[in-house]
Design a protein around this motif. Structure first.
Motif, PDB file in Angstrom:
ATOM      1  N   GLY A  88       0.915  -1.107  -0.023  1.00 26.88           N
ATOM      2  CA  GLY A  88      -0.073  -0.217   0.031  1.00 26.88           C
ATOM      3  C   GLY A  88       0.929   1.056  -0.058  1.00 26.88           C
ATOM      4  N   GLY A  89       0.257   2.305  -0.706  1.00 27.32           N
ATOM      5  CA  GLY A  89       1.299   3.478  -0.642  1.00 27.32           C
ATOM      6  C   GLY A  89       1.762   4.124   0.494  1.00 27.32           C
ATOM      7  N   GLY A  90       0.701   3.863   1.621  1.00 27.75           N
ATOM      8  CA  GLY A  90       1.099   4.446   2.973  1.00 27.75           C
ATOM      9  C   GLY A  90       2.142   3.545   3.779  1.00 27.75           C
ATOM     10  N   GLU A  91       2.385   2.617   3.080  1.00 25.64           N
ATOM     11  CA  GLU A  91       3.598   1.749   4.345  1.00 25.64           C
ATOM     12  C   GLU A  91       4.694   2.550   3.981  1.00 25.64           C
ATOM     13  N   VAL A  92       5.446   2.691   5.168  1.00 29.69           N
ATOM     14  CA  VAL A  92       6.852   3.242   5.342  1.00 29.69           C
ATOM     15  C   VAL A  92       7.838   2.431   4.618  1.00 29.69           C
ATOM     16  N   TRP A  93       8.523   3.169   3.866  1.00 24.89           N
ATOM     17  CA  TRP A  93       9.372   2.371   2.964  1.00 24.89           C
ATOM     18  C   TRP A  93      10.401   1.329   3.782  1.00 24.89           C
ATOM     19  N   ASN A  94      10.936   2.034   4.680  1.00 28.86           N
ATOM     20  CA  ASN A  94      12.016   0.908   5.395  1.00 28.86           C
ATOM     21  C   ASN A  94      11.324  -0.173   6.227  1.00 28.86           C
ATOM     22  N   ASP A  95       9.866  -0.019   6.689  1.00 28.39           N
ATOM     23  CA  ASP A  95       9.271  -1.321   6.846  1.00 28.39           C
ATOM     24  C   ASP A  95       9.394  -2.294   5.815  1.00 28.39           C
ATOM     25  N   LEU A  96       8.983  -1.817   4.591  1.00 30.97           N
ATOM     26  CA  LEU A  96       8.910  -2.854   3.510  1.00 30.97           C
ATOM     27  C   LEU A  96      10.242  -3.379   3.207  1.00 30.97           C
ATOM     28  N   VAL A  97      11.329  -2.758   3.262  1.00 30.95           N
ATOM     29  CA  VAL A  97      12.579  -3.260   2.862  1.00 30.95           C
ATOM     30  C   VAL A  97      12.991  -4.299   4.208  1.00 30.95           C
ATOM     31  N   ASN A  98      12.576  -4.004   5.353  1.00 29.84           N
ATOM     32  CA  ASN A  98      12.748  -5.064   6.416  1.00 29.84           C
ATOM     33  C   ASN A  98      11.966  -6.114   6.091  1.00 29.84           C
ATOM     34  N   TYR A  99      10.824  -5.938   5.719  1.00 27.17           N
ATOM     35  CA  TYR A  99      10.084  -7.089   5.452  1.00 27.17           C
ATOM     36  C   TYR A  99      10.489  -8.137   4.470  1.00 27.17           C
ATOM     37  N   CYS A 100      11.095  -7.438   3.244  1.00 23.57           N
ATOM     38  CA  CYS A 100      11.847  -7.855   2.029  1.00 23.57           C
ATOM     39  C   CYS A 100      12.964  -8.893   2.601  1.00 23.57           C
ATOM     40  N   VAL A 101      13.974  -8.133   3.394  1.00 19.06           N
ATOM     41  CA  VAL A 101      15.059  -8.581   4.162  1.00 19.06           C
ATOM     42  C   VAL A 101      14.809  -9.794   4.609  1.00 19.06           C
ATOM     43  N   LYS A 102      13.854  -9.751   5.707  1.00 13.92           N
ATOM     44  CA  LYS A 102      13.397 -10.792   6.567  1.00 13.92           C
ATOM     45  C   LYS A 102      13.026 -12.176   5.796  1.00 13.92           C
ATOM     46  N   HIS A 103      12.373 -11.919   4.714  1.00 17.05           N
ATOM     47  CA  HIS A 103      11.697 -13.118   3.825  1.00 17.05           C
ATOM     48  C   HIS A 103      12.698 -13.555   2.835  1.00 17.05           C
ATOM     49  N   GLN A 104      13.669 -12.871   2.841  1.00 20.14           N
ATOM     50  CA  GLN A 104      15.131 -13.284   1.959  1.00 20.14           C
ATOM     51  C   GLN A 104      14.605 -12.866   0.470  1.00 20.14           C
ATOM     52  N   PHE A 105      13.818 -11.813   0.385  1.00 24.48           N
ATOM     53  CA  PHE A 105      13.544 -11.512  -1.091  1.00 24.48           C
ATOM     54  C   PHE A 105      14.670 -10.430  -1.328  1.00 24.48           C
ATOM     55  N   ALA A 106      15.337 -10.715  -2.539  1.00 27.89           N
ATOM     56  CA  ALA A 106      16.567  -9.839  -2.848  1.00 27.89           C
ATOM     57  C   ALA A 106      16.122  -8.641  -4.004  1.00 27.89           C
ATOM     58  N   GLY A 107      16.830  -7.489  -3.511  1.00 26.39           N
ATOM     59  CA  GLY A 107      16.772  -6.273  -4.672  1.00 26.39           C
ATOM     60  C   GLY A 107      16.586  -5.004  -3.725  1.00 26.39           C
ATOM     61  N   MET A 108      15.954  -4.993  -2.576  1.00 28.11           N
ATOM     62  CA  MET A 108      15.773  -3.742  -2.046  1.00 28.11           C
ATOM     63  C   MET A 108      16.568  -3.509  -0.955  1.00 28.11           C
ATOM     64  N   GLU A 109      17.513  -4.333  -0.706  1.00 25.00           N
ATOM     65  CA  GLU A 109      18.414  -4.096   0.432  1.00 25.00           C
ATOM     66  C   GLU A 109      19.437  -2.947   0.355  1.00 25.00           C
ATOM     67  N   ASN A 110      19.621  -2.575  -0.746  1.00 23.50           N
ATOM     68  CA  ASN A 110      20.745  -1.265  -1.012  1.00 23.50           C
ATOM     69  C   ASN A 110      19.546  -0.165  -0.698  1.00 23.50           C
ATOM     70  N   LEU A 111      18.447  -0.062  -0.747  1.00 28.32           N
ATOM     71  CA  LEU A 111      17.499   0.947  -0.260  1.00 28.32           C
ATOM     72  C   LEU A 111      17.082   0.994   1.115  1.00 28.32           C
ATOM     73  N   SER A 112      17.811   0.463   1.877  1.00 31.69           N
ATOM     74  CA  SER A 112      17.659   0.463   3.356  1.00 31.69           C
ATOM     75  C   SER A 112      17.434   1.846   3.960  1.00 31.69           C
ATOM     76  N   LEU A 113      16.855   1.959   4.846  1.00 33.98           N
ATOM     77  CA  LEU A 113      16.759   3.142   5.573  1.00 33.98           C
ATOM     78  C   LEU A 113      16.360   4.481   5.085  1.00 33.98           C
ATOM     79  N   ILE A 114      15.795   4.418   3.877  1.00 35.68           N
ATOM     80  CA  ILE A 114      15.474   5.698   3.247  1.00 35.68           C
ATOM     81  C   ILE A 114      14.180   6.090   3.768  1.00 35.68           C
ATOM     82  N   PRO A 115      14.033   7.449   4.278  1.00 38.64           N
ATOM     83  CA  PRO A 115      12.954   7.927   4.697  1.00 38.64           C
ATOM     84  C   PRO A 115      11.741   8.004   3.600  1.00 38.64           C
ATOM     85  N   GLY A 116      10.547   7.867   4.152  1.00 44.27           N
ATOM     86  CA  GLY A 116       9.206   8.197   3.414  1.00 44.27           C
ATOM     87  C   GLY A 116       8.528   7.024   3.060  1.00 44.27           C
ATOM     88  N   SER A 117       7.592   7.153   2.136  1.00 41.51           N
ATOM     89  CA  SER A 117       6.553   6.203   1.961  1.00 41.51           C
ATOM     90  C   SER A 117       6.696   5.331   0.804  1.00 41.51           C
TER      91      SER A 117
END
Ligand code: EPU
Length: 337
Positions: A88-117
């Motif tokens: 969803g557009g209102g998800e916090v970007w870094n929460d989504l990155v953490n979700y993907c890292v936790k599930h071992q989905f590759a591709g977003m890890e370099n975009l960790s900790l960027i603020p925003g939605s």
């Protein structure tokens, strides 16, 4: 859906400047947008779509309608080695990155900790440490203001380029992104093209990094260079890195042999704005309540009670001084409201 009047935006912009919205709509479903746009009075007012507020500078109160996209939810589906993650557009970007890292989905890890939605991420094609959103973007759903219909945009249709997309140019103000789908992979190929990542992995003795290792290292680099907006108001890079023709670059390089530069496609060179700002003597400088960050001159900060205009005026001084030293005009990356 509730519409509120005279709502403070101080906690809804990472600069932490005081401003308020005359009208404020908190949107938690796509249906809310349909309802909202059925109200002809409200939607005839000036409007601003706000996500995480990490790329805006308010220079005063907003005398119109602020539409806060707060649509949540994350789902994924597998297809061979790929995983399609929709958020969803209102998800916090870094929460989504953490979700993907936790599930071992590759591709977003370099975009960790960027603020925003998540919803704002395609608009300016966020990027960091060798990866841009466009590298993992599959599609997005958006509310078309003129028709009230939901439209899906493919990667090609979004016309991504450096910190830019069709939503900032031809389609500016015409669509509201409600959901983004990313195409990630089960096969992890670390992207360590940004030198500091490899250096930090070496320092940690990690020879075969996993997704979480890269995410941790990127987070570490960010924390060491960039101020935490939770502690010190800022909106990340305040300016874009300018892209100039090679001929102009050659001229500049003869005067400034150390000028930091990167290839930017046939015939163009990208310059490091942070380097130029530092060369002009601005790094770590404070001016009233504002200033540049001590470890990254491209980041303007709110040291306390800075007003948007104070920050804006300070940024104009930086633009003038970079122009007179390098004959290059910096463009603001942050949206000035
Ligand atoms: N530099 C200086 N002095 C400074 C800042 C930078 O000399 O005060 C030099 C660095 O030493 C380096 C070069 O400039 O040689 C580039 O610096 P850095 O790697 O820190 O990245 P950047 O170009 O300043 C961009 C993005 C950042 C992103 C980093 C890392 C833009 C506008 N900014 O900054 O994105 O995190 O690369 O990939 O493209 C953001 O958009 O808000 C943001 C933080």
């Amino acid at each position: 859906m509730t519409i509120e009047e005279n709502v403070s935006l101080k906690n809804l912009n990472t600069f932490g400047v005081a401003a308020s919205a005359r009208w404020f709509a908190d949107i938690t479903t796509e249906e809310h947008l349909k309802e909202l746009f059925a109200d002809k009075h409200l939607t005839s007012l000036p409007r601003l779509v706000l996500g995480g507020g990490s790329n805006v500078l308010f220079t005063g109160d907003f005398d119109g309608l602020v539409i806060h996209i707060n649509i949540k939810g994350v789902q994924h589906r597998n297809e061979g080695d790929h995983i399609y993650v929709s958020a969803g557009g209102g998800e916090v970007w870094n929460d989504l990155v953490n979700y993907c890292v936790k599930h071992q989905f590759a591709g977003m890890e370099n975009l960790s900790l960027i603020p925003g939605s998540v919803g704002a991420s395609p608009v300016q094609n966020i990027g960091a440490y060798g990866v841009e959103l466009m590298d993992i973007f599959h599609s997005c759903r958006a509310f078309e203001i003129a028709s009230g219909e939901m439209i899906t945009f493919t990667r090609e249709q979004c016309k991504f380029s450096y910190r830019d997309s069709i939503f900032k140019s031809a389609y500016k103000g015409l669509y509201i992104i409600t959901e983004v789908t990313f195409k990630l992979s089960r096969i992890f190929k670390p992207n360590v093209s940004y030198g500091a990542i490899q250096q930090e992995l070496d320092k940690r003795g990690i020879r075969v990094p996993g997704i979480k290792d890269v995410s941790d290292v990127v987070s570490h680099i960010r924390v060491s260079k960039l101020p935490d907006p939770g502690m010190i108001g800022n909106a990340g890079s305040f300016f874009k890195n300018p892209i100039i023709p090679v001929a102009k670059f050659i001229q500049l390089q003869s005067n400034f042999p150390d000028i930091v530069n990167y290839p930017a496609g046939e015939g163009f060179i990208k310059l490091a704005a942070g380097w130029m700002i530092e060369q002009c003597g601005w790094k770590g400088k404070a001016s009233g309540n504002t200033g540049t960050w001590k470890n990254q001159a491209l980041v303007l900060v709110n040291h306390g009670n800075a007003t948007g205009n104070e920050i804006l005026n300070f940024s104009s001084q930086i633009i003038d001084s970079v122009r007179s030293k390098f004959d290059v005009t910096l463009e603001r990356e942050v949206n000035i409201i």
